[in-house]
Write an enzyme that holds these catalytic residues in place. Structure first.
Site, PDB file in Angstrom:
ATOM      1  N   GLY A  20       0.814  -1.207   0.000  1.00  0.00           N
ATOM      2  CA  GLY A  20       0.000   0.000   0.000  1.00  0.00           C
ATOM      3  C   GLY A  20       0.850   1.260   0.000  1.00  0.00           C
ATOM      4  O   GLY A  20       0.482   2.264   0.615  1.00  0.00           O
ATOM      5  N   THR A  47      -4.714   5.485  15.559  1.00  0.00           N
ATOM      6  CA  THR A  47      -5.926   6.271  15.753  1.00  0.00           C
ATOM      7  C   THR A  47      -6.298   6.938  14.426  1.00  0.00           C
ATOM      8  O   THR A  47      -5.747   6.609  13.373  1.00  0.00           O
ATOM      9  CB  THR A  47      -5.700   7.311  16.864  1.00  0.00           C
ATOM     10  OG1 THR A  47      -6.959   7.904  17.191  1.00  0.00           O
ATOM     11  CG2 THR A  47      -4.704   8.381  16.453  1.00  0.00           C
ATOM     12  N   ARG A  75     -12.832  12.926  19.078  1.00  0.00           N
ATOM     13  CA  ARG A  75     -11.916  12.121  18.290  1.00  0.00           C
ATOM     14  C   ARG A  75     -10.466  12.514  18.570  1.00  0.00           C
ATOM     15  O   ARG A  75     -10.173  13.643  18.938  1.00  0.00           O
ATOM     16  CB  ARG A  75     -12.193  12.284  16.783  1.00  0.00           C
ATOM     17  CG  ARG A  75     -13.524  11.728  16.320  1.00  0.00           C
ATOM     18  CD  ARG A  75     -13.539  10.209  16.370  1.00  0.00           C
ATOM     19  NE  ARG A  75     -14.809   9.663  15.888  1.00  0.00           N
ATOM     20  CZ  ARG A  75     -15.863   9.410  16.646  1.00  0.00           C
ATOM     21  NH1 ARG A  75     -15.819   9.661  17.949  1.00  0.00           N
ATOM     22  NH2 ARG A  75     -16.957   8.895  16.127  1.00  0.00           N
ATOM     23  N   LYS A 119     -10.315  -6.158   9.941  1.00  0.00           N
ATOM     24  CA  LYS A 119      -9.083  -5.808  10.647  1.00  0.00           C
ATOM     25  C   LYS A 119      -8.840  -6.729  11.846  1.00  0.00           C
ATOM     26  O   LYS A 119      -7.706  -7.133  12.114  1.00  0.00           O
ATOM     27  CB  LYS A 119      -9.123  -4.345  11.086  1.00  0.00           C
ATOM     28  CG  LYS A 119      -8.876  -3.364   9.951  1.00  0.00           C
ATOM     29  CD  LYS A 119      -7.482  -3.543   9.372  1.00  0.00           C
ATOM     30  CE  LYS A 119      -7.137  -2.540   8.310  1.00  0.00           C
ATOM     31  NZ  LYS A 119      -5.778  -2.776   7.738  1.00  0.00           N
ATOM     32  N   ASP A 144     -23.345  10.268  13.784  1.00  0.00           N
ATOM     33  CA  ASP A 144     -22.194  10.701  14.567  1.00  0.00           C
ATOM     34  C   ASP A 144     -21.121   9.628  14.669  1.00  0.00           C
ATOM     35  O   ASP A 144     -19.946   9.917  14.848  1.00  0.00           O
ATOM     36  CB  ASP A 144     -22.631  11.062  15.996  1.00  0.00           C
ATOM     37  CG  ASP A 144     -23.016  12.523  16.139  1.00  0.00           C
ATOM     38  OD1 ASP A 144     -22.561  13.336  15.315  1.00  0.00           O
ATOM     39  OD2 ASP A 144     -23.769  12.838  17.070  1.00  0.00           O
ATOM     40  N   GLY A 198      -3.739  -2.209  12.029  1.00  0.00           N
ATOM     41  CA  GLY A 198      -5.173  -2.306  12.215  1.00  0.00           C
ATOM     42  C   GLY A 198      -5.804  -0.927  12.195  1.00  0.00           C
ATOM     43  O   GLY A 198      -5.403  -0.049  11.443  1.00  0.00           O
ATOM     44  N   SER A 199      -6.787  -0.736  13.049  1.00  0.00           N
ATOM     45  CA  SER A 199      -7.495   0.534  13.122  1.00  0.00           C
ATOM     46  C   SER A 199      -8.195   0.616  14.467  1.00  0.00           C
ATOM     47  O   SER A 199      -8.617  -0.411  15.015  1.00  0.00           O
ATOM     48  CB  SER A 199      -8.529   0.637  11.998  1.00  0.00           C
ATOM     49  OG  SER A 199      -9.441   1.687  12.242  1.00  0.00           O
ATOM     50  N   SER A 200      -8.327   1.820  14.986  1.00  0.00           N
ATOM     51  CA  SER A 200      -8.978   1.965  16.289  1.00  0.00           C
ATOM     52  C   SER A 200     -10.460   1.601  16.244  1.00  0.00           C
ATOM     53  O   SER A 200     -11.084   1.425  17.291  1.00  0.00           O
ATOM     54  CB  SER A 200      -8.822   3.400  16.805  1.00  0.00           C
ATOM     55  OG  SER A 200      -9.346   4.332  15.886  1.00  0.00           O
ATOM     56  N   CYS A 201     -11.028   1.438  15.045  1.00  0.00           N
ATOM     57  CA  CYS A 201     -12.437   1.048  14.960  1.00  0.00           C
ATOM     58  C   CYS A 201     -12.654  -0.414  15.333  1.00  0.00           C
ATOM     59  O   CYS A 201     -13.790  -0.872  15.406  1.00  0.00           O
ATOM     60  CB  CYS A 201     -12.992   1.322  13.572  1.00  0.00           C
ATOM     61  SG  CYS A 201     -12.402   0.183  12.306  1.00  0.00           S
ATOM     62  N   HIS A 238     -12.399  10.703   5.070  1.00  0.00           N
ATOM     63  CA  HIS A 238     -12.432  10.807   6.527  1.00  0.00           C
ATOM     64  C   HIS A 238     -12.708  12.255   6.922  1.00  0.00           C
ATOM     65  O   HIS A 238     -12.609  13.172   6.108  1.00  0.00           O
ATOM     66  CB  HIS A 238     -11.101  10.343   7.124  1.00  0.00           C
ATOM     67  CG  HIS A 238     -10.903   8.861   7.070  1.00  0.00           C
ATOM     68  ND1 HIS A 238     -10.045   8.259   6.187  1.00  0.00           N
ATOM     69  CD2 HIS A 238     -11.468   7.863   7.798  1.00  0.00           C
ATOM     70  CE1 HIS A 238     -10.082   6.953   6.373  1.00  0.00           C
ATOM     71  NE2 HIS A 238     -10.929   6.676   7.338  1.00  0.00           N
ATOM     72  N   ARG A 247     -13.930  21.088   2.483  1.00  0.00           N
ATOM     73  CA  ARG A 247     -15.151  21.876   2.617  1.00  0.00           C
ATOM     74  C   ARG A 247     -14.847  23.330   2.994  1.00  0.00           C
ATOM     75  O   ARG A 247     -15.417  24.258   2.414  1.00  0.00           O
ATOM     76  CB  ARG A 247     -16.049  21.224   3.674  1.00  0.00           C
ATOM     77  CG  ARG A 247     -17.542  21.451   3.423  1.00  0.00           C
ATOM     78  CD  ARG A 247     -18.371  20.565   4.327  1.00  0.00           C
ATOM     79  NE  ARG A 247     -18.143  19.150   4.065  1.00  0.00           N
ATOM     80  CZ  ARG A 247     -18.562  18.178   4.857  1.00  0.00           C
ATOM     81  NH1 ARG A 247     -19.223  18.462   5.967  1.00  0.00           N
ATOM     82  NH2 ARG A 247     -18.329  16.916   4.553  1.00  0.00           N
ATOM     83  N   TYR A 301     -15.559  -3.336   8.107  1.00  0.00           N
ATOM     84  CA  TYR A 301     -14.138  -2.990   8.082  1.00  0.00           C
ATOM     85  C   TYR A 301     -13.456  -3.459   9.360  1.00  0.00           C
ATOM     86  O   TYR A 301     -12.361  -4.035   9.333  1.00  0.00           O
ATOM     87  CB  TYR A 301     -13.985  -1.477   7.919  1.00  0.00           C
ATOM     88  CG  TYR A 301     -12.559  -0.975   7.939  1.00  0.00           C
ATOM     89  CD1 TYR A 301     -11.725  -1.180   6.848  1.00  0.00           C
ATOM     90  CD2 TYR A 301     -12.060  -0.290   9.045  1.00  0.00           C
ATOM     91  CE1 TYR A 301     -10.412  -0.716   6.849  1.00  0.00           C
ATOM     92  CE2 TYR A 301     -10.752   0.182   9.063  1.00  0.00           C
ATOM     93  CZ  TYR A 301      -9.938  -0.032   7.967  1.00  0.00           C
ATOM     94  OH  TYR A 301      -8.639   0.426   7.973  1.00  0.00           O
ATOM     95  N   GLY A 359       1.097   4.294   3.654  1.00  0.00           N
ATOM     96  CA  GLY A 359       2.218   3.675   2.960  1.00  0.00           C
ATOM     97  C   GLY A 359       3.245   4.677   2.462  1.00  0.00           C
ATOM     98  O   GLY A 359       4.457   4.461   2.582  1.00  0.00           O
TER      99      GLY A 359
END
Length: 318
Positions: free
Chosen positions: A17, A170, A215, A146, A275, A112-115, A185, A193, A142, A23
């Site tokens: 990646g 995170t 967050r 992970k 949210d 991995g991921s914090s999710c 994200h 925006r 997802y 990556g």
């Protein structure tokens, strides 16, 4: 199983990646480590293609692997592309981890991921809270992919003695982020925006959700530095969280981004949008004990991320 410290110098190091945000940050960080960097474009090797991946590993035999490849996105992408998120991430993880084992890789780091942590797990999120409760439904596919990758690395370590480790970043931001208007994200979405609102002179910017969730945000080059540090110094089946140990409400964060971009209008909130998890702060005490702390402040990081967005935005327009 490789011993620590694990010296990267002179080793063949594969970054899976390498063109993604994480990556590419790893590639930048590894430039000072004296490694023989191995990368391969997605057009030449789809990580979901088991035969192609096994063949590449057999020919190139990387000694160290950073698994930073993933199909990623924000809350809307996760909730909309549920089948793609579980399939792509499961197949990539299982294929690369097994290929690393079969080709005799000395060490592998799975990101991995914090999710992966339960939606309502106690805060800050400790590494041992994984699989102790239900996941946030919007990114469950997802997260499950992970978790499977983490457990696979753990299983190969247990059965074969493979020096495979897992880290949990995170929320990340920085150069190379995805600025898609719907699937990005929160950091990239807000940068785009507020920038567009500044350029067009819009009086108001709408932020999705209520603004109350909290967050934690980590600059991606800090993540890369932490990953290299842990690759060289850490060897265990226990996860390691990577973050700042500090969080901020989305409403407060939106103002930080607006200030960095130079947007001076008002900010409102669309309560019809989800949210997600109420709070997601990592316990980084294990990482601190291992000798690493984040060095980029949120304000400095957002400023750098906005400059990167402007560069990437101009390049895309050429």
């Amino acid at each position: 199983m490789a011993s620590t410290p694990f010296d990267l110098k002179g080793k063949r190091v594969y970054v899976a990646g390498h063109r993604g945000m994480v990556g590419s940050a790893l590639v930048r960080r590894l430039a000072s480590e004296g490694v023989e960097l191995l990368t391969v474009p997605r057009a030449e090797m789809d990580l979901r293609n088991q035969a192609a991946v096994f063949d590449w590993f057999a020919k190139n035999r990387p000694q160290a692997v950073f698994f930073a490849a993933a199909k990623v996105g924000g809350i809307v992408a996760n909730n909309t592309l549920r089948a793609e998120f579980i399939y792509d991430n499961l197949v990539q993880a299982t294929t690369v981890i097994h290929a690393a084992h079969m080709s005799g890789a000395e060490k592998l780091m799975f990101l991995g991921s914090s999710c992966i942590y339960p939606k309502l797990a106690p805060q800050p999120l400790r590494e041992d809270s994984m699989l102790t409760g239900p996941l946030e439904i919007t990114n469950e596919p997802y997260a499950i992919a992970k978790i499977a990758g983490i457990k696979m690395a753990e299983a190969y370590r247990s059965q074969y003695g493979s020096d495979f480790i897992s880290v949990m970043p995170t929320n990340l931001y920085g150069p190379g982020d995805n600025y898609h208007p719907e699937y990005s994200h929160v950091v990239a979405a807000l940068i785009r925006r507020f920038h567009e609102a500044k350029v067009t002179g819009a009086a108001n910017v709408v932020v999705w959700g209520t603004g109350t969730p909290r967050r934690e945000f980590l600059y991606v080059d800090d993540l890369a530095d932490a990953c290299v540090h842990l690759m060289k110094t850490y060897s265990s089946d226990e996860l390691v969280n990577i973050g700042t140990g500090e969080d901020i409400s989305i409403a407060e964060f939106a103002r930080v981004v607006a200030d960095a971009v130079g947007y001076t209008g008002t900010i409102s909130y669309d309560h019809s949008k989800p949210d997600g998890t109420p709070r997601k702060l990592l316990d980084v005490s294990r990482l601190a004990q291992l000798g690493w702390r984040a060095s980029t402040s949120l304000k400095d990081g957002i400023r750098r991320a906005y400059q990167a967005y402007l560069r990437e935005h101009m390049q895309a327009a050429e």
